[in-house]
Structures are given as structure tokens and as C-alpha cells.
Design an enzyme around this catalytic site. Structure first.
Site, PDB file in Angstrom:
ATOM      1  N   TYR A 146       3.555   6.812   9.811  1.00 27.22           N
ATOM      2  CA  TYR A 146       2.757   5.638   9.449  1.00 27.22           C
ATOM      3  C   TYR A 146       3.630   4.552   8.809  1.00 27.22           C
ATOM      4  O   TYR A 146       3.500   3.368   9.147  1.00 27.22           O
ATOM      5  CB  TYR A 146       1.631   6.046   8.480  1.00 27.22           C
ATOM      6  CG  TYR A 146       0.513   5.019   8.402  1.00 27.22           C
ATOM      7  CD1 TYR A 146       0.626   3.899   7.588  1.00 27.22           C
ATOM      8  CD2 TYR A 146      -0.646   5.158   9.172  1.00 27.22           C
ATOM      9  CE1 TYR A 146      -0.371   2.937   7.527  1.00 27.22           C
ATOM     10  CE2 TYR A 146      -1.661   4.211   9.111  1.00 27.22           C
ATOM     11  CZ  TYR A 146      -1.513   3.105   8.284  1.00 27.22           C
ATOM     12  OH  TYR A 146      -2.511   2.155   8.230  1.00 27.22           O
ATOM     13  N   TYR A 201      -9.563   5.706   6.843  1.00 28.23           N
ATOM     14  CA  TYR A 201      -9.792   6.117   8.238  1.00 28.23           C
ATOM     15  C   TYR A 201     -10.802   7.257   8.209  1.00 28.23           C
ATOM     16  O   TYR A 201     -10.574   8.271   7.541  1.00 28.23           O
ATOM     17  CB  TYR A 201      -8.492   6.620   8.873  1.00 28.23           C
ATOM     18  CG  TYR A 201      -7.438   5.571   9.093  1.00 28.23           C
ATOM     19  CD1 TYR A 201      -6.601   5.140   8.067  1.00 28.23           C
ATOM     20  CD2 TYR A 201      -7.258   4.998  10.354  1.00 28.23           C
ATOM     21  CE1 TYR A 201      -5.622   4.172   8.277  1.00 28.23           C
ATOM     22  CE2 TYR A 201      -6.273   4.036  10.583  1.00 28.23           C
ATOM     23  CZ  TYR A 201      -5.472   3.627   9.534  1.00 28.23           C
ATOM     24  OH  TYR A 201      -4.502   2.670   9.752  1.00 28.23           O
ATOM     25  N   HIS A 256       0.851  -1.188   0.000  1.00 26.20           N
ATOM     26  CA  HIS A 256       0.000   0.000   0.000  1.00 26.20           C
ATOM     27  C   HIS A 256       0.889   1.241   0.000  1.00 26.20           C
ATOM     28  O   HIS A 256       1.686   1.428   0.916  1.00 26.20           O
ATOM     29  CB  HIS A 256      -0.915   0.012   1.224  1.00 26.20           C
ATOM     30  CG  HIS A 256      -2.094  -0.915   1.110  1.00 26.20           C
ATOM     31  ND1 HIS A 256      -3.240  -0.759   1.840  1.00 26.20           N
ATOM     32  CD2 HIS A 256      -2.296  -2.002   0.330  1.00 26.20           C
ATOM     33  CE1 HIS A 256      -4.112  -1.704   1.508  1.00 26.20           C
ATOM     34  NE2 HIS A 256      -3.553  -2.475   0.601  1.00 26.20           N
ATOM     35  N   LYS A 312       0.479   0.149  15.061  1.00 29.00           N
ATOM     36  CA  LYS A 312       1.879   0.100  15.500  1.00 29.00           C
ATOM     37  C   LYS A 312       2.194  -1.061  16.425  1.00 29.00           C
ATOM     38  O   LYS A 312       3.366  -1.288  16.746  1.00 29.00           O
ATOM     39  CB  LYS A 312       2.234   1.423  16.207  1.00 29.00           C
ATOM     40  CG  LYS A 312       2.309   2.612  15.273  1.00 29.00           C
ATOM     41  CD  LYS A 312       3.324   2.391  14.177  1.00 29.00           C
ATOM     42  CE  LYS A 312       3.196   3.420  13.073  1.00 29.00           C
ATOM     43  NZ  LYS A 312       3.901   2.982  11.858  1.00 29.00           N
ATOM     44  N   PRO A 358      -4.969   0.751  18.384  1.00 28.26           N
ATOM     45  CA  PRO A 358      -4.716   0.177  17.048  1.00 28.26           C
ATOM     46  C   PRO A 358      -4.783   1.190  15.913  1.00 28.26           C
ATOM     47  O   PRO A 358      -4.425   0.876  14.790  1.00 28.26           O
ATOM     48  CB  PRO A 358      -5.817  -0.875  16.905  1.00 28.26           C
ATOM     49  CG  PRO A 358      -6.887  -0.428  17.839  1.00 28.26           C
ATOM     50  CD  PRO A 358      -6.194   0.231  18.988  1.00 28.26           C
TER      51      PRO A 358
HETATM   52  C1  PHB Z   1      -6.635  -4.098  10.540  1.00 30.84           C
HETATM   53  O1  PHB Z   1      -6.564  -4.431   9.337  1.00 30.84           O
HETATM   54  O2  PHB Z   1      -7.099  -4.858  11.423  1.00 30.84           O
HETATM   55  C2  PHB Z   1      -6.143  -2.722  10.941  1.00 30.84           C
HETATM   56  C3  PHB Z   1      -5.509  -1.943   9.998  1.00 30.84           C
HETATM   57  C4  PHB Z   1      -5.055  -0.670  10.356  1.00 30.84           C
HETATM   58  C5  PHB Z   1      -5.265  -0.210  11.644  1.00 30.84           C
HETATM   59  C6  PHB Z   1      -5.906  -1.007  12.602  1.00 30.84           C
HETATM   60  C7  PHB Z   1      -6.351  -2.270  12.244  1.00 30.84           C
HETATM   61  O3  PHB Z   1      -4.831   1.044  11.988  1.00 30.84           O
END
Ligand code: PHB
Ligand code: APR
Length: 389
Positions: free
Chosen positions: A384, A200, A72, A296, A292
């Protein structure tokens, strides 16, 4: 029993340090409280920084990730009905790998089997002793029988609820914590992801996240109150709520289906110092927890394991204990920076019960700045994709 490094915890941290030490000819035993099936049933984030990818390749477990993982080069942020993309590749020259943590753990177990590593599952009453001496040991019960492993060092990789951190005397331990006033309701569904990159979303109804595991396995989250329960969320309600929090274009493209996993997880920031006590070294969730939001958790475990394996390999190579002596400071320096990022992104993207009108406008102003500022986007992208080890 005796080994050079006794590893408490058979999750990603314990397995990764075990594999790296094995490849350097250092003997380990992994002690895991739960069954392998239980460990492999855990659903966890799968956004891997390049540092972790390189570590897995060095450990000899990168092939399936490189075949099946998805690169990505950016992510989408959505707010106030609008969406904008942050181009990691253009801003930092780097990207991330999307590959489930469950798969990472599976690959690490397979590698340990192939290496003939000793992993003891379903053990109880683990206790770590003598770490302030040159002869530490780990005692435990297996099938009711008391057992003891003498070792040179103990790697405490047993997560937030393990015994390792608590082995460090309370008078020495410094703990820092922030518990967030909400949780994440997560759903796994065998449906095509709504977007080819993560989304997000900040919305007045609460945060939402669109993620994935592969082209026909999607992972979605919505922010929920701490006292919420899965029982109150039939699939239909989840899909309606997720759509309500996404911009119209994305909501209309959402492909829904039956959930194959549904759970609520709390969010916290937690850091314990120091990460070393005598011959005990903490790594991963045993020492720190991040919300989450910034993905990280696994990536911080990776940098801990990078520092710890490097230090132990130097010790056994006769190159002295300088890296062991500065392990805690070195690991914590990166842990605090990644924790700041995770806290910051969580604060920006979620609705807090007490944020008030001013706090709401601060979020809107920061999102507007992020949408239009290359400097702001570069700062987010740098964190990130992963700060340097
Ligand atoms: C996930 O795919 O479970 C996931 C991805 C990014 C995040 C949190 C969880 O920031
Ligand atoms: N004795 C032996 N094993 C234990 C004990 C104990 N007393 N207590 C806990 N464990 C085991 C748990 O069953 C778990 O399998 O230690 C392991 C710790 O694994 P994780 O909690 O996954 O922590 P870690 O290996 O550091 O990986 C961090 O996992 O929780 C996610 O978000 C986190 O992605 C991050 C990653």
C-alpha cells in the site's frame, strides 16, 4: 513545428514527464485532446506514495502538497461488523500522503505555465508516425488546420482511450485484462470525513470505502452492479446504503450532506506489453489500468515517469541509451506487482456474483488472518505504501 520529446496526453503522466524534462533542459510539447478545464474537473483518487511525492518535489511542484496534504500512517479495514487498523508506519516505517489528483494536475499545469511550456489543448485526429525510424512525428488537427510536430521521441501519456498504445502493431502488442463484474458509485460531499484515515469495508451488501480530500470534503464509494445508474441513487439512498455497509460505530459517526459530485466507474485490470516501440514510450494509463481499490493508478504512472524521464535525460546527456532500452522491462516489473496487489485487494474486499459459499469463507478466512497476523499486515502495508522503484 519541432521539439525534442512530443508528449501525447496532458494528464498527470504527460505533465509530470514534461516538467521533469524541462528541468533537465529538454524541450517538450504537450498535446491534450480536451480543454484544461475538462482535465481539471476530473475527480480521481488522491493517495500518494512517497515515490510520487519525491518526484513531485524534484519536479518543483511539491510545495502545496506538503502544505495542504495529509500524512496517513495507516488505514482501517472493516468486515463482519468489526474494524481493525493496519499501521503502515509501525510495520514499514513509511506512510502515504492524501492529496487529490486534481490538485496534483492543477499544480503541474501551473508549473508548466511558469516554465513557458507549450501545451496545445482541444486538438483532434492525433496520429503518431515514424516511431520505427530516427525521425518520428505527431500529426493532428487544431481548429481544423492540419499540423505536424517532428521530434526525437514520443511519450505516449494519453490514457486508456488514447492513440499511443494502438500505434504499437497489434502483432507485437500483448494485452492482459480482467473486467470486474461490478462498479463503484462515488460521491463527493462537503462534509467532514467520518474518520481521520481511510476505511475499506467488506460487507455482504458489497464493498464500501470512506475517503477524503480535506477536513471538509469527503469522498465515499459503494460497490454497485455494472448495469446500475446514478439516476437510481438519490443522496438519501446512497447515505443509507453506505451506513448499512459500515460497522455501527462508524455508521453512527457519519455526517451526511448534499453530494457535489456523483458518478459510477467500472473496474478493470489491464496491462499492455511492451511499453516501448521504437521511439514511442508508453506511460501511465496508456499502458495499464488498475482497479482503484489499491489507489495505485497515479502511483504507477509516477514510477513509469521516473524511469522514462531518467532514460531520456541520460540520452540527451550523452550517457547512452541503456535506460531507454530497458525502460519497458523495468516499468513492467513494478506494474505487474502493483497490479497483483490491486487485484488481490479488490478480490478480498468485494462481493462477486459467482463467489459462492466457499469463496465467501475464503474472504472471511483471509480477513481473519489479516486482522491477527503481523506478517499478513506487513505484506499489505508494504504494497500500500508503495514497492521500491
Ligand atoms: C479516493 O480518495 O478517491 C480513493 C482513495 C483510496 C482508494 C480509492 C479511491 O483506494
Ligand atoms: N490525443 C491527445 N490527448 C489525448 C488523447 C489523444 N488522442 N486521448 C486521450 N488524451 C488525453 C486525455 O484527455 C487525458 O487528459 O490524455 C490524458 C490522459 O490522462 P489520464 O487518463 O489521467 O492518464 P495518466 O495521465 O496516465 O494518469 C493516470 O489518471 O486516470 C487516472 O487512475 C488514473 O490516477 C491515474 C492517472
Amino acid at each position: 513545428m519541432r521539439t525534442q520529446v512530443c508528449i501525447v496526453g496532458g494528464g498527470p503522466s504527460g505533465l509530470l514527464v514534461g516538467q521533469l524534462l524541462h528541468r533537465a533542459g529538454i524541450d517538450t510539447i504537450v498535446l491534450e485532446r480536451r480543454s484544461r478545464a475538462h482535465v481539471l474537473a476530473r475527480i480521481r483518487a488522491g493517495v500518494l506514495e512517497d515515490g510520487l511525492c519525491d518526484l513531485l518535489r524534484r519536479a518543483g511542484v511539491g510545495d502545496r502538497m506538503d502544505r495542504e496534504g495529509f500524512r496517513h500512517t495507516g488505514t482501517v479495514l472493516a468486515a463482519a461488523g468489526r474494524e481493525f487498523r493496519i499501521d503502515f508506519q509501525a510495520l514499514t516505517g513509511r506512510s502515504v500522503m492524501v492529496y487529490g489528483q486534481t490538485e496534483v494536475t492543477h499544480d503541474l499545469y501551473a508549473a508548466r505555465d511558469e516554465a513557458g511550456g507549450t501545451t496545445l489543448h482541444e486538438i483532434d485526429d492525433v496520429a503518431i508516425e515514424g516511431v520505427d525510424t530516427a525521425a518520428p512525428a505527431v500529426t493532428f488537427r487544431q481548429n481544423g488546420a492540419a499540423r505536424r510536430i517532428a521530434c526525437d521521441f514520443v511519450a505516449g501519456c494519453d490514457g486508456f482511450h488514447g492513440v499511443s498504445r494502438r500505434t504499437i502493431p497489434r502483432a507485437v502488442r500483448r494485452e492482459y485484462e480482467r473486467v470486474y463484474p461490478f462498479g463503484w458509485l462515488g460521491v463527493l460531499s462537503e462534509t467532514p470525513p467520518v474518520n481521520d484515515e481511510l476505511i475499506y469495508a467488506n460487507h455482504e451488501r458489497g464493498f464500501a470505502l470512506c475517503s477524503m480530500r480535506h477536513e471538509n470534503l469527503s469522498r465515499y464509494y459503494v460497490q454497485v452492479p455494472l448495469d446500475d445508474s446514478v439516476a437510481g441513487w438519490p443522496d438519501s439512498r446512497f447515505w443509507d446504503e453506505l451506513r448499512a455497509r459500515l460497522p455501527a460505530r462508524i455508521a453512527e459517526a457519519l455526517v451526511t450532506g448534499p453530494s457535489v459530485e456523483k458518478s459510477i466507474a467500472p473496474l478493470r485490470s489491464f496491462i499492455a506489453e511492451p511499453m516501448r516501440w521504437g521511439r514511442l514510450f508508453l506511460a501511465g494509463d496508456a499502458a495499464h489500468i488498475v482497479p482503484p481499490t489499491g489507489a495505485k493508478g497515479l502511483n504507477l504512472a509516477a514510477s513509469d515517469i521516473h524511469y522514462l524521464s531518467e532514460a531520456l535525460i541520460a540520452h540527451y546527456a550523452g550517457d547512452g541509451d541503456g535506460l531507454l532500452d530497458n525502460y519497458s522491462d523495468r516499468a513492467l516489473a513494478r506494474v505487474w506487482k502493483a497490479s497483483r496487489f490491486s487485484w488481490s485487494l479488490t478480490t478480498l474486499m468485494h462481493r462477486f456474483p459467482d463467489q459462492g459459499a466457499f469463496g465467501q469463507r475464503m474472504q472471511e478466512a483471509e480477513l481473519n488472518w489479516l486482522e491477527h497476523s503481523t506478517a499478513a499486515q506487513t505484506a499489505l502495508a508494504e504494497n500500500y505504501v508503495g514497492l521500491p522503484y
